[in-house]
Design a protein around this motif. Sequence first.
Motif, PDB file in Angstrom:
ATOM      1  N   GLY A  25       0.803  -1.190   0.000  1.00 53.64           N
ATOM      2  CA  GLY A  25       0.000   0.000   0.000  1.00 53.64           C
ATOM      3  C   GLY A  25       0.840   1.246   0.000  1.00 53.64           C
ATOM      4  N   GLU A 110      -5.469   0.660   5.131  1.00 53.05           N
ATOM      5  CA  GLU A 110      -4.887   0.468   3.807  1.00 53.05           C
ATOM      6  C   GLU A 110      -5.722  -0.536   3.014  1.00 53.05           C
ATOM      7  OE1 GLU A 110      -2.340  -1.098   0.710  1.00 53.05           O
ATOM      8  OE2 GLU A 110      -2.792  -2.239   2.521  1.00 53.05           O
ATOM      9  N   THR A 322      -5.946   4.263   0.714  1.00 57.30           N
ATOM     10  CA  THR A 322      -6.260   4.298   2.129  1.00 57.30           C
ATOM     11  C   THR A 322      -7.690   4.793   2.279  1.00 57.30           C
ATOM     12  OG1 THR A 322      -3.984   4.724   2.818  1.00 57.30           O
ATOM     13  CG2 THR A 322      -5.708   5.330   4.361  1.00 57.30           C
TER      14      THR A 322
END
Length: 446
Positions: A25, A110, A322
């Motif tokens: 992420g 995430e 996110t």
Amino acid sequence: MNRKSLLVLLFGFMALVLIACGGGGENAGGDAEQSEVIGGEEENATELTYWTFVELHMDFFKDAVPRWNEANPDRPIKLVAETYPYDQMHNNLLLALQSGTGAPDIADIEVSRFPNFLQGQPQMLPMNDYVEPEIDNFVKARFDIYSKEGNYYGMPTHVGASVMYYNQEIMDAAGVDIDSIQTWDDYVEAGKQVTANTDAKMTAVSTDDYLTWWQLISQRDSDWFDAEGNLTLNAPENIDTLQFLHDMVYVHEVAEITPGGQPHAEEFYAAMNEGQFASIFMPMWYMGRFTDYMPDLKGKMAVRPLPAWEEGGNRSAGMGGTGTVVTNQTEHAQLAQDFLAFAKLSKEANVKLWQVLGFDPPRTDVWESEEVMEDNKFFQYFGTDIFDTLIEIKDEINAVNITENIPDVATELNTNTTNNVLRQQTKTAEEALNEAQEAVESVITE
């Protein structure tokens, strides 16, 4: 609890721990733990708590809280913001939500971890009343990945459009016109010029971050799962893409294994900053990594579309993400939701996502606004044509299919597949992905 349930719980916990070794992420490596109080000078300020795993996101809320307090003098807030390492934050948050105590009011999650929080009855508050009136102004896919059964839980932080970052100084020294690179075949040929005429390699290939090659797979309309949720790890396009990454290192010799294993590692920042690599393919949210951790490249980097796999093919993909949520443990639900909508959904908020963080705003009606085009550190670092590139590829940004088993895929790919193929060379791409398919299927069917 029966034996099967206990095993499922144990495997789930192990997956959470292992994913952190690679992630995939915005900040798979995670930032060090720190705490900060934002706002709250007003006597009647309500305290809200916020957890994140990305230090840079603190800067965004340092901007949002004062704006909220100025606009809402009768409802000011004091945001107690906590940054934790990636693994620690997600594990603690999941345990707090499952146990019913200890969760913050607001939290970042995430995208690859988000499915864990959607299992069963989500312990987050839906934001539909705020999202639905505005969703036509957004890239809707960025809400879909944080939703379940028609409820929108996570407020996106960016589009995550993948682009190519070229070190213009190195490319010029190699005699390569970056705008002539239209396909991945062109990219490899340009890489041969780079290695022949400079001391740099064309790029770095990561072994501990599956996102870096997920974006290339998404370009080809492939994925880890199909639209119906069926596992497709060993799809032909996926095998071919992993083989391509291997061949860039060992056949064409235009790439090296990423120092530190992933593009969020300090070792890679240092190597890129020193000019050891001519380019890297990452989403637009990676800009903040350049400005914060690779200062010597200011004025040298150019942003362009990804090469296509074939002429007319996609030149981007929507990667990472996110989702910011309000947990159901908050004692100030209305205030927390109103503030989150203010901070993430408004036009001004989306301008700030760009101005403060360098993220490509998920709200597309601000992309050509005067505010977005104002001079800032990202234009100074990368040049003034960043949004020209984004607008050029906006209809080529493939979404990805997120399921509750994405963490299982991340674990398998980051701990076994890419290392076996790219670092150890003990498996072919086909062998490794066939084994990954079997391994993840076994976890899914338990």
